[in-house]
Design an enzyme around this catalytic site. Structure first.
Site, PDB file in Angstrom:
ATOM      1  N   ASP A  14      -2.656  -1.818  10.896  1.00 33.12           N
ATOM      2  CA  ASP A  14      -2.839  -1.748   9.435  1.00 33.12           C
ATOM      3  C   ASP A  14      -3.400  -3.052   8.848  1.00 33.12           C
ATOM      4  OD1 ASP A  14      -2.049   0.824   9.088  1.00 33.12           O
ATOM      5  OD2 ASP A  14      -0.025   0.370   8.373  1.00 33.12           O
ATOM      6  N   LYS A  20       0.844  -1.210   0.000  1.00 30.68           N
ATOM      7  CA  LYS A  20       0.000   0.000   0.000  1.00 30.68           C
ATOM      8  C   LYS A  20       0.870   1.247   0.000  1.00 30.68           C
ATOM      9  CE  LYS A  20       0.723   1.624   4.344  1.00 30.68           C
ATOM     10  NZ  LYS A  20       1.462   2.733   4.720  1.00 30.68           N
ATOM     11  N   SER A  62       2.366  -6.173   7.332  1.00 36.04           N
ATOM     12  CA  SER A  62       0.917  -6.219   7.587  1.00 36.04           C
ATOM     13  C   SER A  62       0.169  -6.908   6.452  1.00 36.04           C
ATOM     14  CB  SER A  62       0.359  -4.796   7.738  1.00 36.04           C
ATOM     15  OG  SER A  62       0.996  -4.136   8.794  1.00 36.04           O
ATOM     16  N   GLY A  93       4.497  -3.861   4.275  1.00 38.03           N
ATOM     17  CA  GLY A  93       4.878  -5.209   3.830  1.00 38.03           C
ATOM     18  C   GLY A  93       4.487  -6.298   4.824  1.00 38.03           C
ATOM     19  N   ALA A 127      10.517  -2.503   5.662  1.00 43.35           N
ATOM     20  CA  ALA A 127      10.609  -1.248   6.427  1.00 43.35           C
ATOM     21  C   ALA A 127      10.643  -0.040   5.485  1.00 43.35           C
ATOM     22  CB  ALA A 127      11.822  -1.254   7.353  1.00 43.35           C
TER      23      ALA A 127
HETATM   24  P1  ATP Z   1       4.335   0.078   7.739  1.00 45.45           P
HETATM   25  O1  ATP Z   1       4.095   0.727   6.404  1.00 45.45           O
HETATM   26  O2  ATP Z   1       3.139  -0.710   8.239  1.00 45.45           O
HETATM   27  O3  ATP Z   1       4.984   0.965   8.752  1.00 45.45           O
HETATM   28  P2  ATP Z   1       6.756  -1.057   6.798  1.00 45.45           P
HETATM   29  O4  ATP Z   1       6.584  -1.308   5.331  1.00 45.45           O
HETATM   30  O5  ATP Z   1       7.432   0.236   7.154  1.00 45.45           O
HETATM   31  O6  ATP Z   1       5.370  -1.118   7.486  1.00 45.45           O
HETATM   32  P3  ATP Z   1       7.589  -3.773   7.218  1.00 45.45           P
HETATM   33  O7  ATP Z   1       8.136  -4.087   5.875  1.00 45.45           O
HETATM   34  O8  ATP Z   1       6.282  -4.348   7.573  1.00 45.45           O
HETATM   35  O9  ATP Z   1       7.573  -2.194   7.464  1.00 45.45           O
HETATM   36  O10 ATP Z   1       8.735  -4.218   8.267  1.00 45.45           O
HETATM   37  C1  ATP Z   1       8.927  -3.620   9.524  1.00 45.45           C
HETATM   38  C2  ATP Z   1       9.680  -4.617  10.422  1.00 45.45           C
HETATM   39  O11 ATP Z   1       8.822  -5.733  10.676  1.00 45.45           O
HETATM   40  C3  ATP Z   1      10.947  -5.173   9.794  1.00 45.45           C
HETATM   41  O12 ATP Z   1      12.042  -4.664  10.485  1.00 45.45           O
HETATM   42  C4  ATP Z   1      10.850  -6.686   9.911  1.00 45.45           C
HETATM   43  O13 ATP Z   1      11.919  -7.278  10.631  1.00 45.45           O
HETATM   44  C5  ATP Z   1       9.552  -6.954  10.673  1.00 45.45           C
HETATM   45  N1  ATP Z   1       8.707  -7.963   9.992  1.00 45.45           N
HETATM   46  C6  ATP Z   1       7.976  -8.885  10.593  1.00 45.45           C
HETATM   47  N2  ATP Z   1       7.315  -9.632   9.702  1.00 45.45           N
HETATM   48  C7  ATP Z   1       7.615  -9.155   8.477  1.00 45.45           C
HETATM   49  C8  ATP Z   1       7.233  -9.507   7.153  1.00 45.45           C
HETATM   50  N3  ATP Z   1       6.408 -10.538   6.910  1.00 45.45           N
HETATM   51  N4  ATP Z   1       7.720  -8.788   6.132  1.00 45.45           N
HETATM   52  C9  ATP Z   1       8.532  -7.733   6.394  1.00 45.45           C
HETATM   53  N5  ATP Z   1       8.955  -7.378   7.622  1.00 45.45           N
HETATM   54  C10 ATP Z   1       8.498  -8.072   8.661  1.00 45.45           C
END
Ligand code: ATP
Length: 287
Positions: A137, A11, A104, A102, A97
């Protein structure tokens, strides 16, 4: 059925406002969420070996309770007393991150796939009620498409579709801590708030230009001073044909919105020429 697979879309936040900090430390938000055609893929297979066995193509990701996929599978296995084992292969394509939800979306998709695989008979609403226990999320990632997210992210309403457009994504190779961004956010009378309602009106009128003229993400006030590269990417996109450009979530991913695929491709090449490392690609909306 012993095996199934599902695509988990990323998203972007077309608009993101934070209204206030609650006494319990959570933030009340008002966000326009939009799924895009960038997917992780999950393959779930029943196995005779009890327990959850998660594997992924990214060696640095946890494959135990620290992975949201594992936790979402555990939640349904416990509640429905699912015996036997479950193998989950997670193929990551969504940058980690990055502000693209990702983890969620992987958890949401795991719950959707388990609902089918084990004939749990849960409605989307029932899955969302369970998903929110793991992350604010996740209900949106079960719903997908274009939605307004309020409260701490758990109050969702469907929005009119974002007008057709082309999306350029650019993620610089920097790390942003969501927690740090929210804890550094200053909310006072000088904080510029994006006009989310105005954006929704533009969506209702299918007016892409007006929507792009009002894009806003309050978290840019925190992340950009720490990472000026984000502003450089936005400028690059705007100079090369984007109707609008914004940071997604707490960053560092930036997206640009285009009404012409060739301009989006040209801007992609220009972003590649920036003097820092950037993962770039073009895509479009996922309805
Ligand atoms: P948001 O947009 O919800 O803030 P994000 O895209 O910034 O999320 P994610 O990619 O979800 O962040 O990853 C954040 C942290 O969650 C990472 O440091 C990772 O170690 C942990 N994590 C746990 N499960 C997952 C997963 N399935 N995919 C990615 N990261 C994950």
């Amino acid at each position: 059925m012993d095996s199934t697979w599902i695509n988990a879309p990323a998203k972007i936040n077309i608009g993101l406002d934070v209204l206030r900090r609650r006494e319990d430390g959570y933030h009340e938000v008002k966000m326009i969420m939009q799924s895009i055609r960038l997917f992780d893929r999950l393959t779930l297979t029943k196995s005779d070996t009890p327990g959850i066995h998660l594997s992924t193509n990214l060696h640095f990701l946890p494959v135990d309770q620290d992975n949201l996929v594992y936790r979402s599978a555990q939640l349904l296995m416990d509640e429905f007393q699912i015996s036997g084992g479950l193998d989950i292969q997670l193929d990551k394509r969504i940058p980690v991150a990055a502000g693209m939800a990702g983890g969620s979306t992987d958890a949401a998709s795991c719950m959707l796939a388990m609902n089918d695989l084990y004939d749990l008979g849960l409605s989307k609403k029932q899955l969302m009620k369970r998903g929110v226990k793991l992350g604010a999320d996740i209900p949106y990632c079960i719903l997908k498409g274009t939605a307004l997210s309020e409260g701490i992210g758990e109050k969702l309403s469907t929005l009119p579709q974002t007008p057709d457009c082309y999306i350029l994504i650019a993620k610089p190779g920097i790390h942003v801590s969501t927690r740090l961004v929210y804890s550094n956010l200053v909310l006072d009378e000088n904080t510029p708030h994006p006009d989310i309602d105005r954006m929704i009106t533009a969506m209702k009128h299918k007016d892409l230009r007006d929507l792009c003229a009002h894009l806003g993400n309050i978290l840019e006030t925190v992340t950009i001073p720490f990472h000026p590269e984000i502003d450089e990417i936005k400028k690059c996109m705007l100079e090369h044909g984007a109707l609008g450009s914004l940071m997604s979530g707490s960053g560092p991913t930036v997206f640009g919105i285009f009404d012409d695929p060739d301009r989006a491709k040209y801007a992609k090449e220009k972003c590649r020429e920036l003097p820092f490392k950037c993962f770039v690609f073009t895509t479009d909306l996922y309805r």
